[in-house]
Design a protein around this motif. Sequence first.
Motif, short mmCIF file in Angstrom:
data_model
loop_
_atom_site.label_atom_id
_atom_site.label_comp_id
_atom_site.label_asym_id
_atom_site.label_seq_id
_atom_site.Cartn_x
_atom_site.Cartn_y
_atom_site.Cartn_z
N VAL A 157 0.86 -1.19 0.00
CA VAL A 157 0.00 0.00 0.00
C VAL A 157 0.89 1.23 0.00
CG1 VAL A 157 -1.74 1.31 1.28
CG2 VAL A 157 -1.83 -1.20 1.26
N GLY A 158 0.61 2.17 -0.90
CA GLY A 158 1.38 3.40 -0.97
C GLY A 158 0.50 4.64 -0.92
N PHE A 159 0.88 5.61 -0.07
CA PHE A 159 0.12 6.87 -0.01
C PHE A 159 0.96 7.94 0.68
CE2 PHE A 159 -0.79 4.75 3.96
CZ PHE A 159 -1.01 5.75 4.91
N GLY A 160 0.56 9.19 0.44
CA GLY A 160 1.31 10.32 0.96
C GLY A 160 0.78 10.86 2.26
N ALA A 161 1.62 11.62 2.94
CA ALA A 161 1.22 12.30 4.17
C ALA A 161 0.31 13.48 3.85
CB ALA A 161 2.46 12.77 4.91
N GLY A 162 -0.35 13.99 4.88
CA GLY A 162 -1.19 15.17 4.71
C GLY A 162 -2.49 14.92 3.99
N ARG A 163 -2.96 13.68 3.98
CA ARG A 163 -4.19 13.34 3.28
C ARG A 163 -5.26 12.80 4.24
NH1 ARG A 163 -4.30 12.62 -2.22
NH2 ARG A 163 -2.43 13.31 -3.32
N GLY A 164 -5.12 13.12 5.52
CA GLY A 164 -6.14 12.73 6.48
C GLY A 164 -6.03 11.31 7.00
N TYR A 165 -4.89 10.66 6.74
CA TYR A 165 -4.70 9.29 7.23
C TYR A 165 -3.24 9.17 7.68
CZ TYR A 165 -5.84 4.23 7.27
OH TYR A 165 -6.11 2.92 7.64
N ALA A 166 -3.02 9.31 8.98
CA ALA A 166 -1.67 9.27 9.52
C ALA A 166 -1.06 7.88 9.32
CB ALA A 166 -1.69 9.62 11.01
N PHE A 167 0.23 7.85 9.09
CA PHE A 167 0.90 6.57 8.85
C PHE A 167 0.74 5.62 10.04
CE2 PHE A 167 4.05 9.13 6.06
CZ PHE A 167 3.18 9.05 4.98
N ASP A 168 0.90 6.13 11.25
CA ASP A 168 0.75 5.28 12.44
C ASP A 168 -0.67 4.71 12.53
OD1 ASP A 168 3.36 5.70 13.14
OD2 ASP A 168 2.91 7.15 14.73
N GLU A 169 -1.65 5.54 12.17
CA GLU A 169 -3.05 5.08 12.19
C GLU A 169 -3.26 3.97 11.16
OE1 GLU A 169 -7.58 6.88 11.68
OE2 GLU A 169 -5.83 8.19 11.40
N PHE A 170 -2.68 4.15 9.98
CA PHE A 170 -2.79 3.11 8.95
C PHE A 170 -2.19 1.80 9.43
CE2 PHE A 170 -0.29 0.83 5.76
CZ PHE A 170 -1.32 0.31 4.98
N LEU A 171 -1.00 1.86 10.01
CA LEU A 171 -0.35 0.62 10.45
C LEU A 171 -1.15 -0.05 11.57
CD1 LEU A 171 3.34 1.85 10.34
CD2 LEU A 171 2.22 0.27 8.74
N ALA A 172 -1.79 0.74 12.43
CA ALA A 172 -2.65 0.16 13.47
C ALA A 172 -3.88 -0.48 12.84
CB ALA A 172 -3.06 1.25 14.46
N ASP A 173 -4.45 0.16 11.83
CA ASP A 173 -5.60 -0.43 11.13
C ASP A 173 -5.21 -1.72 10.42
OD1 ASP A 173 -7.25 1.62 11.96
OD2 ASP A 173 -7.16 2.73 10.07
N ALA A 174 -4.01 -1.73 9.82
CA ALA A 174 -3.55 -2.94 9.15
C ALA A 174 -3.42 -4.09 10.15
CB ALA A 174 -2.21 -2.68 8.46
N ALA A 175 -2.85 -3.80 11.31
CA ALA A 175 -2.69 -4.83 12.34
C ALA A 175 -4.04 -5.33 12.81
CB ALA A 175 -1.88 -4.27 13.51
N ALA A 176 -5.00 -4.43 12.96
CA ALA A 176 -6.34 -4.84 13.38
C ALA A 176 -7.02 -5.67 12.31
CB ALA A 176 -7.18 -3.60 13.69
N GLY A 177 -6.64 -5.46 11.05
CA GLY A 177 -7.21 -6.22 9.94
C GLY A 177 -6.50 -7.53 9.65
#
Length: 209
Positions: A157-177
């Motif tokens: 998965v690739g995406f940039g900062a400043g788009r309303g989805y913090a990298f740490d939040e994404f990694l936590a969501d991935a772990a939960a998934g």
Amino acid sequence: MTSTPGNSRPTTWREIVAADPGHSHRYRERFRELAARGQDIDGEARLIDAMVRRGAHVLDAGCGAGRLGGYLHAAGHSVVGVDVDPVLINAARTDYPGPTWLVGDLAELGLPAAGIDTAFDMIVSAGNVVTFLAPDDRRTVLARFAEHLAPDGRVVVGFGAGRGYAFDEFLADAAAGGLVSEVLLSAWDVRPFTAQSDFLVAVLRRSAP
């Protein structure tokens, strides 16, 4: 899908298109024009091609107009592309015949219902796709990726900062998934990820049972 609470600006792809019906057409033409001018639009696809065996089963999740999946098909892989936008799927079918292109919501990802019962060697979501998901759908989408992944497969998965989805939040969501990080990069050209990086390319695998 809904906007981020407290933010009236359209944030999901469906909302953006509903507010601006010409958006998808301009997006499609942008990449056609870049390709016609000889610009490199295949950096993401080259990395994915290098990560999988020949003839791999690849899911292009949020495939847009098909540039990534089309490249991987030409390289000899079996590609399924899914996108919520029918304008972009039609463009993919026109510009990159060969892969299976499907209109669908990544939060549902009902591939068996479409006659596709495949565990994917690679699932790739490029082009900031995850930032166009409704916040309530993010974990669901990542869990769907884990469900459709072969035991030794990977999700990128690739995406940039400043788009309303913090990298740490994404990694936590991935772990939960049900996904864990294998490698974190700051670009599709394999530069390492650091605390100062403004882009994330996350290589994920399924969590151990």
